[in-house]
Each structure stands twice: as structure tokens, then as C-alpha cells.
Design an enzyme around this catalytic site. Sequence first.
Site, PDB file in Angstrom:
ATOM      1  N   LYS A 200      -0.412   4.959   4.529  1.00 48.39           N
ATOM      2  CA  LYS A 200      -1.284   4.039   5.270  1.00 48.39           C
ATOM      3  C   LYS A 200      -0.758   3.815   6.696  1.00 48.39           C
ATOM      4  O   LYS A 200       0.423   3.574   6.896  1.00 48.39           O
ATOM      5  CB  LYS A 200      -1.421   2.710   4.518  1.00 48.39           C
ATOM      6  CG  LYS A 200      -2.436   1.780   5.157  1.00 48.39           C
ATOM      7  CD  LYS A 200      -2.896   0.692   4.212  1.00 48.39           C
ATOM      8  CE  LYS A 200      -3.808  -0.317   4.890  1.00 48.39           C
ATOM      9  NZ  LYS A 200      -5.040   0.289   5.419  1.00 48.39           N
TER      10      LYS A 200
ATOM     11  N   HIS B  28       0.840  -1.208   0.000  1.00 48.01           N
ATOM     12  CA  HIS B  28       0.000   0.000   0.000  1.00 48.01           C
ATOM     13  C   HIS B  28       0.871   1.253   0.000  1.00 48.01           C
ATOM     14  O   HIS B  28       2.048   1.205   0.382  1.00 48.01           O
ATOM     15  CB  HIS B  28      -0.889   0.062   1.245  1.00 48.01           C
ATOM     16  CG  HIS B  28      -2.149  -0.746   1.130  1.00 48.01           C
ATOM     17  ND1 HIS B  28      -2.200  -2.062   1.500  1.00 48.01           N
ATOM     18  CD2 HIS B  28      -3.405  -0.429   0.691  1.00 48.01           C
ATOM     19  CE1 HIS B  28      -3.428  -2.524   1.304  1.00 48.01           C
ATOM     20  NE2 HIS B  28      -4.173  -1.549   0.805  1.00 48.01           N
TER      21      HIS B  28
HETATM   22  N1  LIG Z   1     -12.850  -0.542   3.590  1.00 43.27           N
HETATM   23  C1  LIG Z   1     -12.311  -0.090   2.452  1.00 43.27           C
HETATM   24  O1  LIG Z   1     -12.745  -0.453   1.339  1.00 43.27           O
HETATM   25  C2  LIG Z   1     -11.212   0.905   2.547  1.00 43.27           C
HETATM   26  C3  LIG Z   1     -10.748   1.293   3.773  1.00 43.27           C
HETATM   27  N2  LIG Z   1      -9.816   2.276   3.896  1.00 43.27           N
HETATM   28  C4  LIG Z   1      -9.497   2.690   5.255  1.00 43.27           C
HETATM   29  O2  LIG Z   1     -10.121   3.952   5.499  1.00 43.27           O
HETATM   30  C5  LIG Z   1      -9.364   4.705   6.421  1.00 43.27           C
HETATM   31  C6  LIG Z   1      -9.100   6.092   5.841  1.00 43.27           C
HETATM   32  O3  LIG Z   1      -8.297   5.990   4.687  1.00 43.27           O
HETATM   33  P1  LIG Z   1      -7.880   7.301   3.865  1.00 43.27           P
HETATM   34  O4  LIG Z   1      -9.080   8.054   3.424  1.00 43.27           O
HETATM   35  O5  LIG Z   1      -6.904   6.836   2.859  1.00 43.27           O
HETATM   36  O6  LIG Z   1      -7.115   8.120   5.018  1.00 43.27           O
HETATM   37  P2  LIG Z   1      -6.861   9.699   5.130  1.00 43.27           P
HETATM   38  O7  LIG Z   1      -5.761   9.870   6.140  1.00 43.27           O
HETATM   39  O8  LIG Z   1      -6.725  10.296   3.776  1.00 43.27           O
HETATM   40  O9  LIG Z   1      -8.244  10.254   5.759  1.00 43.27           O
HETATM   41  C7  LIG Z   1      -8.645  10.062   7.090  1.00 43.27           C
HETATM   42  C8  LIG Z   1      -9.149  11.385   7.597  1.00 43.27           C
HETATM   43  O10 LIG Z   1      -9.823  11.186   8.844  1.00 43.27           O
HETATM   44  C9  LIG Z   1      -9.438  12.241   9.701  1.00 43.27           C
HETATM   45  N3  LIG Z   1      -9.690  11.929  11.094  1.00 43.27           N
HETATM   46  C10 LIG Z   1      -8.826  11.574  12.077  1.00 43.27           C
HETATM   47  N4  LIG Z   1      -9.480  11.412  13.237  1.00 43.27           N
HETATM   48  C11 LIG Z   1     -10.788  11.665  12.987  1.00 43.27           C
HETATM   49  C12 LIG Z   1     -11.955  11.671  13.793  1.00 43.27           C
HETATM   50  N5  LIG Z   1     -11.911  11.378  15.106  1.00 43.27           N
HETATM   51  N6  LIG Z   1     -13.134  11.979  13.215  1.00 43.27           N
HETATM   52  C13 LIG Z   1     -13.185  12.284  11.903  1.00 43.27           C
HETATM   53  N7  LIG Z   1     -12.110  12.286  11.086  1.00 43.27           N
HETATM   54  C14 LIG Z   1     -10.932  11.986  11.626  1.00 43.27           C
HETATM   55  C15 LIG Z   1      -7.973  12.435   9.379  1.00 43.27           C
HETATM   56  O11 LIG Z   1      -7.485  13.643   9.903  1.00 43.27           O
HETATM   57  P3  LIG Z   1      -5.903  13.705  10.381  1.00 43.27           P
HETATM   58  O12 LIG Z   1      -5.113  13.443   9.149  1.00 43.27           O
HETATM   59  O13 LIG Z   1      -5.754  15.081  10.935  1.00 43.27           O
HETATM   60  O14 LIG Z   1      -5.722  12.665  11.433  1.00 43.27           O
HETATM   61  C16 LIG Z   1      -8.012  12.390   7.848  1.00 43.27           C
HETATM   62  O15 LIG Z   1      -8.357  13.669   7.311  1.00 43.27           O
HETATM   63  C17 LIG Z   1      -8.114   3.860   6.716  1.00 43.27           C
HETATM   64  O16 LIG Z   1      -8.330   3.125   7.901  1.00 43.27           O
HETATM   65  C18 LIG Z   1      -8.028   2.915   5.518  1.00 43.27           C
HETATM   66  O17 LIG Z   1      -7.366   1.724   5.810  1.00 43.27           O
HETATM   67  C19 LIG Z   1      -9.284   2.887   2.808  1.00 43.27           C
HETATM   68  C20 LIG Z   1      -9.671   2.523   1.551  1.00 43.27           C
HETATM   69  C21 LIG Z   1     -10.671   1.501   1.316  1.00 43.27           C
HETATM   70  O1  LIG Z   2      -5.634   2.350   3.485  1.00 40.83           O
HETATM   71  C1  LIG Z   2      -5.936   2.032   2.309  1.00 40.83           C
HETATM   72  O2  LIG Z   2      -5.609   2.724   1.330  1.00 40.83           O
HETATM   73  C2  LIG Z   2      -6.739   0.822   2.115  1.00 40.83           C
HETATM   74  N1  LIG Z   2      -7.203   0.215   3.159  1.00 40.83           N
HETATM   75  C3  LIG Z   2      -8.044  -0.929   3.188  1.00 40.83           C
HETATM   76  C4  LIG Z   2      -7.349  -2.061   3.924  1.00 40.83           C
HETATM   77  O3  LIG Z   2      -6.707  -1.813   4.958  1.00 40.83           O
HETATM   78  O4  LIG Z   2      -7.477  -3.192   3.494  1.00 40.83           O
HETATM   79  C5  LIG Z   2      -8.601  -1.294   1.838  1.00 40.83           C
HETATM   80  C6  LIG Z   2      -7.704  -1.008   0.675  1.00 40.83           C
HETATM   81  O5  LIG Z   2      -6.737  -2.008   0.572  1.00 40.83           O
HETATM   82  C7  LIG Z   2      -7.070   0.375   0.737  1.00 40.83           C
END
Ligand SMILES: NC(=O)C1=CN([C@@H]2O[C@H](COP(=O)(O)OP(=O)(O)OC[C@H]3O[C@@H](n4cnc5c(N)ncnc54)[C@H](OP(=O)(O)O)[C@@H]3O)[C@@H](O)[C@H]2O)C=CC1
Ligand SMILES: O=C(O)C1=N[C@H](C(=O)O)C[C@H](O)C1
Length: 253
Positions: A148, A144
Site C-alpha cells: 500500500k 494494511h
Molecule cells: N475504495 C476502496 O474500497 C478501495 C480502494 N483501494 C485503493 O485503490 C488503489 C489501487 O489499489 P490496488 O489495486 O491494491 O493497487 P495496485 O498497485 O495493485 O494497482 C494499481 C494499478 O494502477 C496502475 N497505474 C499507475 N498509474 C496509472 C495510471 N496513470 N493510469 C492507470 N493505471 C495506473 C499501477 O501500475 P504501476 O504499478 O506500474 O504503477 C497498478 O498496476 C489504491 O489507492 C488503494 O488504496 C483499494 C482497495 C479498496
Molecule cells: O490499499 C488498499 O488495499 C485499501 N485501500 C483503501 C483505503 O485506503 O482505505 C480501502 C481498503 O482499506 C483497502
Amino acid sequence: MKIGIVGYGRMGRLIREICLERGHTVPLVVDPNLQQAPHRSALADDLARANLNSVECVIDFSLPEAVLGNIEKYAENKTPAVIGTTGWEDKRDAVQTLIDQSGSSLLYGSNFSVGANIFFAMTARLAELINHFPQYDMLMHEFHHRHKKDSPSGTALTAAEHILQNLERKNEIQRETLQRSIEPQELHVTATRGGDIPGLHMVLADSSEDTLELRHTARNRRGFALGAVLAAEWLHGKQGFFSFDEYFAEALR
Ligand SMILES: NC(=O)C1=CN([C@@H]2O[C@H](COP(=O)(O)OP(=O)(O)OC[C@H]3O[C@@H](n4cnc5c(N)ncnc54)[C@H](OP(=O)(O)O)[C@@H]3O)[C@@H](O)[C@H]2O)C=CC1
Ligand SMILES: O=C(O)C1=N[C@H](C(=O)O)C[C@H](O)C1
């Protein structure tokens, strides 16, 4: 539906776009970094200051360290929640109990893309077949992007659970970089971080004669985001703890 977005990062921004494309409204966005609310959305930098009653569902793609506190607030307020945030899988039983006791609803998916869910089904079947052939070992690796925060990924842990459920000779996930040889009952699940890779997962079944390899490569994040919005639509009117598998199984019928 009126959908709230919690976590407005790489995923949250895309999810808002897809919500609007599908005819939903997004009256609430919660993220500590937001300087300006997206058009016509109420902004909160903290869930404690957000009006959860303004939405019918939240979609949470925040961070591993934030998500459990967020889930407590959704349960307290009985706000249906789709959770895409990964890195809290070891607390799943406690969260399920909380949701059941609160009478609320929550759906978790470690990966909402169609391809990854086909990959899970193929992994389970591969492990079931390999179970009959002791000459094969199984292992997993994922790559990734450099931002991440959790390792191994939620997707890797879900696929690993499918292997443990179907391959009798493996009974534990080993996540560490080992300074010893791997034990036969351990399933090695490892991760590499760097670049902009949206997600690449590999399952190997290896013998001295040959190797079988299953691979899922995400080209972008759109499949994850669309799946999360579809999950929110599916959760509407339901009560209890669900996993995305249940939505996916229904979609296959
Ligand atoms: N299930 C799926 O299909 C997928 C899951 N994911 C997961 O989603 C999550 C987010 O990924 P991604 O968008 O890339 O991450 P990002 O870091 O781009 O976005 C996360 C955001 O959430 C903010 N944040 C932190 N704490 C809080 C809170 N208490 N309330 C609201 N917002 C908060 C962060 O702020 P700050 O940076 O200031 O901490 C940041 O702006 C990860 O856990 C990832 O693994 C990602 C892709 C697909
Ligand atoms: O953090 C990511 O980017 C992603 N997180 C999810 C995971 O932890 O599996 C899904 C995807 O792989 C992207």
C-alpha cells in the site's frame, strides 16, 4: 453498461470479473503495465491514448500520484467516473469544483464494502456518545498489506472525519509518529504496513476505567470491488460530485 477500468492491479482485475458477472462489458482497460489486453478489451498504457468515448463509465483504482490527472481527463471528456483510488483526500474540494464546472459526474468512496460503511456509521455514533463523557479519549489505528502506497488509509481518514464531526473536543487529525505527547484536540490516526492484510481498521475510545473498540476486518477485496460496480450502476444518469455515503444512505431506505 460499457465500463472502462483504469488501474488493472489487485482491485482492477477483481472489478473486471465482477463487471462481467453482473452482465456489463469491459471494452477498455488502462494500465501502464499491461502487456496483453484482457479478452476483447482495448488496451491503453496511458489514459491520453485511451478512447473514453467507448465506455459509459470508468472505475479508477490506480494510484494516488496518477488519479488527479486521470480525473481531469474524465471531467474534460464528461465521462462518469467511480473513484476508489485513495490518497488524494486533501484535494477533494478542488475536484468537486472541477466536476461541478465541467457538468460531469464522479463518485468517490474510500471504502466500498458494506461492512466498512456500517463501521463509519458506528464510528460517528460512538463519537457522538463519547462527546458527553470527557473522561474518554479517542484514537485510530489501521493495518494494511506491504504494497500500500498511502498512509493513513482513505478509510481511516473517512472514519476520522466522522469523529471530528461528532466529538467537539477534537479538531485536527495528527498522522505523525510523535516525539512528544498528543494534544487533547488532536486525533491520532496511525498506520502499520506489512504482510498481505487486505485492511484492518480500529477506533478506540479509552478511559481509565475501560476501553470501547470498534473494528472492521476485511477478509478479502471482493466487498470493495462489488461496491465499486454497484456505485457505477447507481451513478448512471446522474450529474455532479457524489460520495459513496449517498449511495449507502439510499440503500438503507
Ligand atoms: N475504495 C476502496 O474500497 C478501495 C480502494 N483501494 C485503493 O485503490 C488503489 C489501487 O489499489 P490496488 O489495486 O491494491 O493497487 P495496485 O498497485 O495493485 O494497482 C494499481 C494499478 O494502477 C496502475 N497505474 C499507475 N498509474 C496509472 C495510471 N496513470 N493510469 C492507470 N493505471 C495506473 C499501477 O501500475 P504501476 O504499478 O506500474 O504503477 C497498478 O498496476 C489504491 O489507492 C488503494 O488504496 C483499494 C482497495 C479498496
Ligand atoms: O490499499 C488498499 O488495499 C485499501 N485501500 C483503501 C483505503 O485506503 O482505505 C480501502 C481498503 O482499506 C483497502
